[in-house]
Design a protein around this motif. Structure first.
Motif, PDB file in Angstrom:
ATOM      1  N   PHE A  38      -8.188   0.396 -15.666  1.00 53.75           N
ATOM      2  CA  PHE A  38      -7.320   0.302 -14.129  1.00 53.75           C
ATOM      3  C   PHE A  38      -5.479   0.013 -14.566  1.00 53.75           C
ATOM      4  O   PHE A  38      -5.662  -0.724 -15.110  1.00 53.75           O
ATOM      5  CB  PHE A  38      -7.396  -1.088 -12.968  1.00 53.75           C
TER       6      PHE A  38
ATOM      7  N   TYR B 225      -4.773  -0.632 -17.679  1.00 57.61           N
ATOM      8  CA  TYR B 225      -5.510  -1.973 -18.594  1.00 57.61           C
ATOM      9  C   TYR B 225      -7.164  -1.019 -18.812  1.00 57.61           C
ATOM     10  O   TYR B 225      -7.571  -0.655 -17.992  1.00 57.61           O
ATOM     11  CB  TYR B 225      -5.816  -3.020 -17.657  1.00 57.61           C
TER      12      TYR B 225
ATOM     13  N   ALA C 157     -10.267  -1.441 -19.647  1.00 63.64           N
ATOM     14  CA  ALA C 157     -11.551  -2.142 -18.705  1.00 63.64           C
ATOM     15  C   ALA C 157     -12.752  -1.767 -19.692  1.00 63.64           C
ATOM     16  O   ALA C 157     -13.249  -2.786 -20.745  1.00 63.64           O
ATOM     17  CB  ALA C 157     -11.847  -2.261 -17.474  1.00 63.64           C
TER      18      ALA C 157
ATOM     19  N   PRO D 284     -17.496 -12.702 -23.195  1.00 62.98           N
ATOM     20  CA  PRO D 284     -16.328 -13.162 -22.955  1.00 62.98           C
ATOM     21  C   PRO D 284     -16.127 -12.819 -21.276  1.00 62.98           C
ATOM     22  O   PRO D 284     -16.289 -12.213 -20.628  1.00 62.98           O
ATOM     23  CB  PRO D 284     -15.897 -13.446 -23.017  1.00 62.98           C
ATOM     24  N   ASN D 285     -15.513 -14.015 -20.362  1.00 61.24           N
ATOM     25  CA  ASN D 285     -14.371 -13.197 -18.953  1.00 61.24           C
ATOM     26  C   ASN D 285     -14.122 -11.633 -19.112  1.00 61.24           C
ATOM     27  O   ASN D 285     -13.417 -11.937 -20.115  1.00 61.24           O
ATOM     28  CB  ASN D 285     -13.921 -14.317 -18.605  1.00 61.24           C
ATOM     29  N   GLY D 286     -14.026 -10.988 -18.504  1.00 63.16           N
ATOM     30  CA  GLY D 286     -13.304  -9.907 -18.584  1.00 63.16           C
ATOM     31  C   GLY D 286     -13.901  -8.499 -19.558  1.00 63.16           C
ATOM     32  O   GLY D 286     -12.751  -7.754 -20.080  1.00 63.16           O
ATOM     33  N   ALA D 287     -14.651  -8.823 -20.048  1.00 63.46           N
ATOM     34  CA  ALA D 287     -15.360  -8.475 -21.311  1.00 63.46           C
ATOM     35  C   ALA D 287     -15.366  -6.772 -20.825  1.00 63.46           C
ATOM     36  O   ALA D 287     -15.845  -6.122 -21.411  1.00 63.46           O
ATOM     37  CB  ALA D 287     -15.947  -8.442 -21.985  1.00 63.46           C
TER      38      ALA D 287
ATOM     39  N   LYS E 298     -18.303  -6.166 -18.297  1.00 63.60           N
ATOM     40  CA  LYS E 298     -20.277  -6.611 -18.068  1.00 63.60           C
ATOM     41  C   LYS E 298     -20.108  -6.131 -16.847  1.00 63.60           C
ATOM     42  O   LYS E 298     -21.283  -4.449 -16.050  1.00 63.60           O
ATOM     43  CB  LYS E 298     -20.649  -7.714 -18.574  1.00 63.60           C
ATOM     44  N   THR E 299     -19.927  -6.357 -15.652  1.00 66.87           N
ATOM     45  CA  THR E 299     -19.694  -5.854 -14.623  1.00 66.87           C
ATOM     46  C   THR E 299     -19.245  -4.426 -14.345  1.00 66.87           C
ATOM     47  O   THR E 299     -19.748  -3.563 -13.832  1.00 66.87           O
ATOM     48  CB  THR E 299     -18.313  -6.823 -13.346  1.00 66.87           C
ATOM     49  N   THR E 300     -18.042  -3.987 -14.984  1.00 70.28           N
ATOM     50  CA  THR E 300     -17.096  -3.075 -14.748  1.00 70.28           C
ATOM     51  C   THR E 300     -18.649  -1.747 -14.702  1.00 70.28           C
ATOM     52  O   THR E 300     -19.165  -0.715 -14.514  1.00 70.28           O
ATOM     53  CB  THR E 300     -16.107  -3.018 -15.774  1.00 70.28           C
TER      54      THR E 300
ATOM     55  N   GLN F   3     -22.739  -9.500  -8.645  1.00 64.42           N
ATOM     56  CA  GLN F   3     -21.885 -11.016  -9.254  1.00 64.42           C
ATOM     57  C   GLN F   3     -21.539 -12.052  -7.868  1.00 64.42           C
ATOM     58  O   GLN F   3     -22.455 -12.450  -8.127  1.00 64.42           O
ATOM     59  CB  GLN F   3     -21.068 -11.096 -10.113  1.00 64.42           C
TER      60      GLN F   3
ATOM     61  N   GLU G  62     -24.997 -12.131 -13.203  1.00 63.18           N
ATOM     62  CA  GLU G  62     -25.193 -13.151 -13.194  1.00 63.18           C
ATOM     63  C   GLU G  62     -26.195 -13.896 -11.871  1.00 63.18           C
ATOM     64  O   GLU G  62     -25.482 -14.516 -11.403  1.00 63.18           O
ATOM     65  CB  GLU G  62     -23.997 -13.777 -13.013  1.00 63.18           C
TER      66      GLU G  62
ATOM     67  N   HIS H 282     -24.196 -15.612 -18.187  1.00 58.92           N
ATOM     68  CA  HIS H 282     -23.440 -16.480 -19.459  1.00 58.92           C
ATOM     69  C   HIS H 282     -23.884 -17.548 -19.726  1.00 58.92           C
ATOM     70  O   HIS H 282     -23.933 -18.529 -20.890  1.00 58.92           O
ATOM     71  CB  HIS H 282     -21.901 -16.836 -18.702  1.00 58.92           C
TER      72      HIS H 282
HETATM   73  N1  ATP Z   1     -11.173  -2.699  -9.572  1.00 61.43           N
HETATM   74  C1  ATP Z   1     -10.944  -3.063 -10.236  1.00 61.43           C
HETATM   75  N2  ATP Z   1      -9.355  -3.277 -10.617  1.00 61.43           N
HETATM   76  C2  ATP Z   1      -8.495  -3.552 -11.639  1.00 61.43           C
HETATM   77  N3  ATP Z   1      -8.851  -3.844 -12.413  1.00 61.43           N
HETATM   78  C3  ATP Z   1     -10.823  -4.506 -12.752  1.00 61.43           C
HETATM   79  C4  ATP Z   1     -11.217  -3.915 -11.752  1.00 61.43           C
HETATM   80  N4  ATP Z   1     -12.626  -4.430 -11.969  1.00 61.43           N
HETATM   81  C5  ATP Z   1     -12.017  -4.663 -12.684  1.00 61.43           C
HETATM   82  N5  ATP Z   1     -11.625  -5.073 -13.625  1.00 61.43           N
HETATM   83  C6  ATP Z   1     -10.872  -5.903 -14.367  1.00 61.43           C
HETATM   84  O1  ATP Z   1     -11.782  -4.703 -15.497  1.00 61.43           O
HETATM   85  C7  ATP Z   1     -11.776  -6.435 -16.618  1.00 61.43           C
HETATM   86  C8  ATP Z   1     -13.377  -5.704 -16.826  1.00 61.43           C
HETATM   87  O2  ATP Z   1     -13.260  -6.918 -15.643  1.00 61.43           O
HETATM   88  P1  ATP Z   1     -15.367  -7.101 -15.514  1.00 61.43           P
HETATM   89  O3  ATP Z   1     -15.659  -7.772 -13.982  1.00 61.43           O
HETATM   90  O4  ATP Z   1     -16.258  -5.553 -15.634  1.00 61.43           O
HETATM   91  O5  ATP Z   1     -15.792  -8.576 -16.840  1.00 61.43           O
HETATM   92  P2  ATP Z   1     -16.599  -9.366 -16.834  1.00 61.43           P
HETATM   93  O6  ATP Z   1     -17.480  -9.085 -17.900  1.00 61.43           O
HETATM   94  O7  ATP Z   1     -17.702  -9.417 -15.746  1.00 61.43           O
HETATM   95  O8  ATP Z   1     -16.035 -10.027 -16.277  1.00 61.43           O
HETATM   96  P3  ATP Z   1     -17.295 -11.883 -15.740  1.00 61.43           P
HETATM   97  O9  ATP Z   1     -17.981 -12.292 -16.684  1.00 61.43           O
HETATM   98  O10 ATP Z   1     -15.877 -13.221 -15.524  1.00 61.43           O
HETATM   99  O11 ATP Z   1     -17.554 -11.764 -14.272  1.00 61.43           O
HETATM  100  C9  ATP Z   1     -11.388  -6.760 -16.076  1.00 61.43           C
HETATM  101  O12 ATP Z   1      -9.504  -7.518 -17.112  1.00 61.43           O
HETATM  102  C10 ATP Z   1     -10.616  -7.362 -14.579  1.00 61.43           C
HETATM  103  O13 ATP Z   1      -9.363  -7.431 -14.177  1.00 61.43           O
END
Ligand code: ATP
Ligand code: MG
Lengths: 380, 254
Positions: free
Chosen positions: B23, B26, B28, B47-50, B52-54, B96, B181, B212
């Motif tokens: 992104f 960055y 992801a 951890p946050n930002g790992a 998972k949601t992506t 989430q 979550e 988590h």
């Molecule tokens: N649409 C997007 N545009 C820009 N950055 C994004 C986007 N989606 C995710 N990111 C970035 O990608 C990284 C991974 O995000 P993701 O939401 O997958 O983390 P996560 O593991 O689900 O975290 P959490 O436990 O906080 O939910 C993060 O740094 C987030 O800021």
């Protein structure tokens, strides 16, 4: 078989609305045709035309509320579908003039003779048949909406971007219809109509019939809208309005659902335009003006978005006010007044007149039931 | 580090290999590889930002990967399909942040999710059957929302919205459930109920759960994958993963 219960389609409020519409329509017919002119209760021919025009505006507002109130599609170009329906009817009425034009040409309408045209352009072929024109009233706006929606919804154009391209659409049509070589009468448009299905458009009987037909069309389209919004389809529309991407993740092809409601809505607007033209006696390119479409959206906002009835109430009340203003000394200030109404409503009555009705009814119910048995206490 | 073996493609319901997503520069996801067997229950931690949601965004078509393979049921290329096509294949998702249709009733939310035709014509003219009402009520009973069936979804508490989303997943009856979550904002008792519910659903469905809450993950009693910086850090039984020094360092040890 429709996917909704009959009593969900016609709930109490909808029935009340249809009854009031029927009573008012019957009253106008009675007061125009039966009550003598000398009586103060007589409704003049001029008023019948005016009320008929209001009803077609109400139908336009209804078509906008169907897509905006229930599916979140804010079209700022719905006046274009209204005008196209109007032109289709206008072309039929032009063909009915026959040899009675100023130039007395056996085939061509006056403006074509004036332009030295030799034969009827292809787009006009068939418009001497009422049935053909009636089909075109629905087909042309429907087809334009389908093609426009196909591209816009597939490319996921939403929100303000969609509103802007609908404005561009109606503006482009405005410019096109202004051109003489388009063959639709240029900036003078189509006018000087003589008769419709053999009846003189000036005759009071014809006017009363057109007024009644406008009321019937409004009622029929209202019921059609109710069927759509009360069925499972209506729930999908609201889901798209509130959380479009969530709806996709449930497996719905959002673009198909939007396309259907948008096309149906455009056809309703076309019907409204077709009923408008024989009553006001003219259709010209100014009907495509972007400001017209915006004004129609304001009617819906004033009446209360997402209620259908509110669209009708808004269109009727704003237009009644408009007539009152533009016939008085305040005429030049009408647009300021309209703007002020819109700002006032969005700030003070975010749910419009219908929202106010809901609030008043809730307050009234609370007042008439103060001695209701107290809620059974739970616990000690 | 488990790098998915292409020979295992056939039995796996979900196969991700070398997924990369950036992104605005960055990264992801950085070569994420993950396979899931049919009928499996898998917990994803990290951890946050790992990422998972992506990862779920990739599987459900919300985000397109820059590189990598994503196959469903051994052969369907998920990167070529859009959200509604993927949902029709049988992949359902709980978000989430709970997203329900707030202005509609709880029962209507489930009705919209109910498996069946998705076109406008059937929604207008199809017969609405008694069976649908029974299915809706059965699903709502499972998540203990039956009493709320006629209230607006917007009026539910955070935890109840989570359950409504799970109910919608059940109604959708997908082959693969992605649950992001599910117990955030729930009491301990509700968390336990949710774990039991997911295990019950697992009897017939393949499920991926991101969470988590380690107590909750323990209750699921399943294989665990730990993501870190867009790739798999460790995978295996919960005890083995939580004893991994790298997992402790980036996630558990904080
Ligand atoms: N649409 C997007 N545009 C820009 N950055 C994004 C986007 N989606 C995710 N990111 C970035 O990608 C990284 C991974 O995000 P993701 O939401 O997958 O983390 P996560 O593991 O689900 O975290 P959490 O436990 O906080 O939910 C993060 O740094 C987030 O800021
Ligand atoms: Mg996340």
């Amino acid at each position: 078989m429709i996917n909704a219960d009959a009593h969900a389609i016609l709930d109490r409020r909808s029935k009340l609305f249809l009854i009031i519409l029927a009573v008012i329509t019957a009253w106008v017919v009675f007061a125009n045709a039966v009550i003598p002119e000398s009586s103060q209760f007589h409704v003049s021919n001029g008023s019948v035309v005016l009320y008929g025009k209001y009803l077609t505006y109400a139908l336009l507002a209804l078509s906008i509320d169907l897509i905006w109130g229930y599916c979140g599609i804010l079209s700022l170009g719905h006046g274009a579908f209204f005008a196209l329906g109007g032109y289709a009817m206008g072309m039929y009425l032009m063909r009915q003039i026959g040899t009675r034009g100023v130039y007395g040409h056996p085939v061509l309408p006056d403006f074509m003779v004036f332009l030295n045209w030799r034969e009827l352009p292809w787009a006009w072929v068939g418009f001497d048949w009422f049935i053909y024109a009636a089909i075109m009233v629905f087909l042309v706006p429907g087809l334009l909406a389908f093609v426009f929606g196909w591209f816009a919804f597939r490319s996921r154009v939403t929100g303000v971007y969609l509103s802007i391209i609908t404005q561009a659409m109606t503006y482009a049509l405005l410019l096109a219809f202004f051109r003489n070589d388009m063959g639709f009468g240029g900036n003078n448009g189509l006018t000087d109509f003589k008769d419709i299905l053999g009846f003189s458009v000036q005759a009071s009987g014809t006017r009363l019939t057109l007024f009644t037909l406008s009321a019937l069309a409004l009622a029929a389209c209202f019921v059609l809208c109710r069927i759509m919004v009360a069925s499972t389809y209506g729930k999908i529309l609201v889901a798209i309005r509130d959380a479009e991407s969530r709806t996709r993740f449930l497996g719905y092809r959002v673009e198909h659902h939007k396309l259907l409601v948008f096309t149906v809505s455009a056809m309703m607007a076309g019907l409204a335009g077709a009923l408008y033209v024989p009553q006001v006696g003219i259709i010209n390119p100014s009907e495509f003006s972007p400001a017209n479409s915006i004004e129609a959206v304001i009617w819906v906002a004033v009446g209360g978005r997402g209620t259908l009835i509110g669209a009708v109430v808004g269109a009727l009340s704003v237009n009644a006010m408009k007539t009152a203003f533009t016939t008085g000394v305040l005429a030049p200030y009408w647009l300021f007044v309209l703007g002020a109404i819109f700002i006032l409503v969005t700030l003070a009555l975010p749910k419009g007149i219908m929202g106010l009705v809901d609030r008043l009814m809730a307050a009234w119910k609370a007042r008439t039931r103060p001695v209701a048995p107290p809620q059974p206490e739970t616990g000690a | 580090m488990t790098r998915a073996d292409p020979n295992q493609v056939t039995p796996s319901i979900l196969y991700l290999d070398g997924i990369e997503v950036s992104f605005d520069g960055y990264r992801a996801l950085r070569g994420l590889s993950l396979t899931l067997d049919k009928g499996e229950l898998r917990a994803i931690i990290g951890p946050n930002g790992a990422g998972k949601t992506t990862m779920m965004d990739i599987v459900t078509g919300k985000t397109r990967p820059d590189r990598g393979t994503a196959l469903f049921a051994g052969s369907v290329d998920l990167t070529k399909l859009d959200e509604s096509e993927i949902a029709e294949l049988g992949i359902g998702r709980k978000f989430q942040k709970p997203t329900v249709f707030e202005s509609q009733s709880v029962a209507d939310n489930v009705l919209l999710a109910l498996s069946g035709p998705r076109g406008p014509w059937s929604a207008l003219f199809g017969l609405r059957s008694r069976v649908d009402v029974d299915r809706i009520d059965a699903v709502l009973a499972k998540v203990r929302l039956l009493e709320m069936r006629d209230s607006l979804a917007g009026a539910l508490s955070h935890g109840q919205k989570q359950w409504l989303e799970i109910a919608m997943l059940l109604a959708q009856n997908p082959k693969l459930l992605l649950v992001d979550e599910p117990v955030a904002g729930m009491t301990d008792a509700e968390t336990e109920t949710t774990a039991a519910l997911l295990r019950e659903i697992n009897a017939e469905h393949t499920i991926v759960v991101v969470e988590h809450d380690m107590d909750f993950v323990r209750m699921l009693g399943c294989r665990v994958t730990c993501l870190h910086e867009g790739a798999v850090l460790a995978e295996g039984a919960l005890d083995a993963v939580s004893a991994d020094p790298r997992v402790i360092e980036v996630y558990l040890g904080r």
